[in-house]
Write a protein that holds these residues in place. Sequence first.
Motif, short mmCIF file in Angstrom:
data_model
loop_
_atom_site.label_atom_id
_atom_site.label_comp_id
_atom_site.label_asym_id
_atom_site.label_seq_id
_atom_site.Cartn_x
_atom_site.Cartn_y
_atom_site.Cartn_z
N ILE A 153 0.84 -1.20 0.00
CA ILE A 153 0.00 0.00 0.00
C ILE A 153 0.87 1.25 0.00
O ILE A 153 0.65 2.19 -0.78
CB ILE A 153 -0.95 -0.01 1.21
CG1 ILE A 153 -2.01 -1.10 1.03
CG2 ILE A 153 -1.61 1.35 1.40
CD1 ILE A 153 -2.80 -1.41 2.29
N VAL A 154 1.89 1.28 0.86
CA VAL A 154 2.79 2.44 0.94
C VAL A 154 3.54 2.61 -0.37
O VAL A 154 3.63 3.72 -0.91
CB VAL A 154 3.77 2.28 2.13
CG1 VAL A 154 4.88 3.32 2.07
CG2 VAL A 154 3.02 2.36 3.45
N TYR A 155 4.06 1.54 -0.89
CA TYR A 155 4.82 1.58 -2.15
C TYR A 155 3.95 2.11 -3.29
O TYR A 155 4.37 2.98 -4.05
CB TYR A 155 5.34 0.18 -2.45
CG TYR A 155 6.11 0.06 -3.74
CD1 TYR A 155 7.33 0.70 -3.91
CD2 TYR A 155 5.61 -0.71 -4.78
CE1 TYR A 155 8.04 0.58 -5.09
CE2 TYR A 155 6.31 -0.83 -5.98
CZ TYR A 155 7.52 -0.19 -6.12
OH TYR A 155 8.22 -0.30 -7.29
N LEU B 91 10.54 -1.47 3.39
CA LEU B 91 10.70 -1.23 1.95
C LEU B 91 12.17 -1.02 1.59
O LEU B 91 12.66 -1.54 0.58
CB LEU B 91 9.87 -0.03 1.50
CG LEU B 91 8.37 -0.25 1.39
CD1 LEU B 91 7.65 1.08 1.15
CD2 LEU B 91 8.05 -1.24 0.28
N LYS B 92 12.87 -0.26 2.41
CA LYS B 92 14.29 0.00 2.14
C LYS B 92 15.14 -1.24 2.35
O LYS B 92 15.92 -1.64 1.48
CB LYS B 92 14.79 1.11 3.07
CG LYS B 92 14.31 2.48 2.73
CD LYS B 92 14.87 3.46 3.76
CE LYS B 92 14.64 4.89 3.39
NZ LYS B 92 15.24 5.81 4.36
N ASP B 93 15.03 -1.84 3.53
CA ASP B 93 15.93 -2.93 3.91
C ASP B 93 15.62 -4.25 3.21
O ASP B 93 16.53 -4.98 2.84
CB ASP B 93 15.88 -3.16 5.42
CG ASP B 93 16.43 -1.99 6.21
OD1 ASP B 93 16.99 -1.05 5.61
OD2 ASP B 93 16.28 -2.01 7.46
N GLU B 94 14.35 -4.57 3.08
CA GLU B 94 13.98 -5.90 2.60
C GLU B 94 13.67 -5.95 1.11
O GLU B 94 13.79 -6.99 0.49
CB GLU B 94 12.81 -6.43 3.41
CG GLU B 94 13.18 -6.57 4.89
CD GLU B 94 12.03 -7.05 5.75
OE1 GLU B 94 11.05 -7.59 5.21
OE2 GLU B 94 12.13 -6.88 6.96
N VAL C 166 13.42 4.79 -0.79
CA VAL C 166 12.50 5.78 -0.23
C VAL C 166 13.32 6.95 0.32
O VAL C 166 14.32 6.75 1.00
CB VAL C 166 11.64 5.16 0.90
CG1 VAL C 166 10.74 6.21 1.53
CG2 VAL C 166 10.83 3.98 0.37
N GLN C 167 12.87 8.15 -0.02
CA GLN C 167 13.51 9.38 0.45
C GLN C 167 12.66 10.00 1.54
O GLN C 167 11.48 9.68 1.67
CB GLN C 167 13.64 10.37 -0.71
CG GLN C 167 14.38 9.84 -1.91
CD GLN C 167 15.84 9.58 -1.60
OE1 GLN C 167 16.51 10.44 -1.05
NE2 GLN C 167 16.32 8.40 -1.95
N LEU D 247 9.09 8.80 -3.02
CA LEU D 247 10.03 8.29 -4.02
C LEU D 247 10.34 9.42 -4.99
O LEU D 247 9.46 10.22 -5.30
CB LEU D 247 9.42 7.12 -4.80
CG LEU D 247 9.19 5.83 -4.04
CD1 LEU D 247 8.47 4.82 -4.93
CD2 LEU D 247 10.48 5.25 -3.53
N ILE D 248 11.56 9.45 -5.48
CA ILE D 248 11.90 10.41 -6.53
C ILE D 248 11.51 9.73 -7.83
O ILE D 248 12.07 8.69 -8.20
CB ILE D 248 13.38 10.78 -6.49
CG1 ILE D 248 13.68 11.42 -5.17
CG2 ILE D 248 13.74 11.62 -7.71
CD1 ILE D 248 14.80 12.36 -5.09
#
Length: 98
Positions: A40-42, A72-75, A80-81, A94-95
């Motif tokens: 959902i976040v992505y 999202l970042k680690d796995e 993500v910024q 996200l850029i």
Amino acid sequence: MNTTQYSIDFTVAPLHHENNLESQKIYEANKDRFSNQCRIVYEAMLRGERLTTTSALLQYGIGDLRRRVKDLKDEYGVPVQSELTDNRFKEYFLILNN
């Protein structure tokens, strides 16, 4: 519009290890829900949304945006910024390349 999209299979949880046994048990019991929240976040960020912990809770029912961003970042390797707003709230995004 984003020209680079990551292909992420949220149906398969990555190998994940918490820092203690109790936290690992909680993760294992809830990993499907966590993966759905990551999706959902992505997807929101792919649409260009900038999320704060408050907006994620109110719009999507996600109580711990910071943890989902970390997942999202680690796995999943999603870049993500984040930045602080004028009101001192952190926004995650996200850029997106045109």
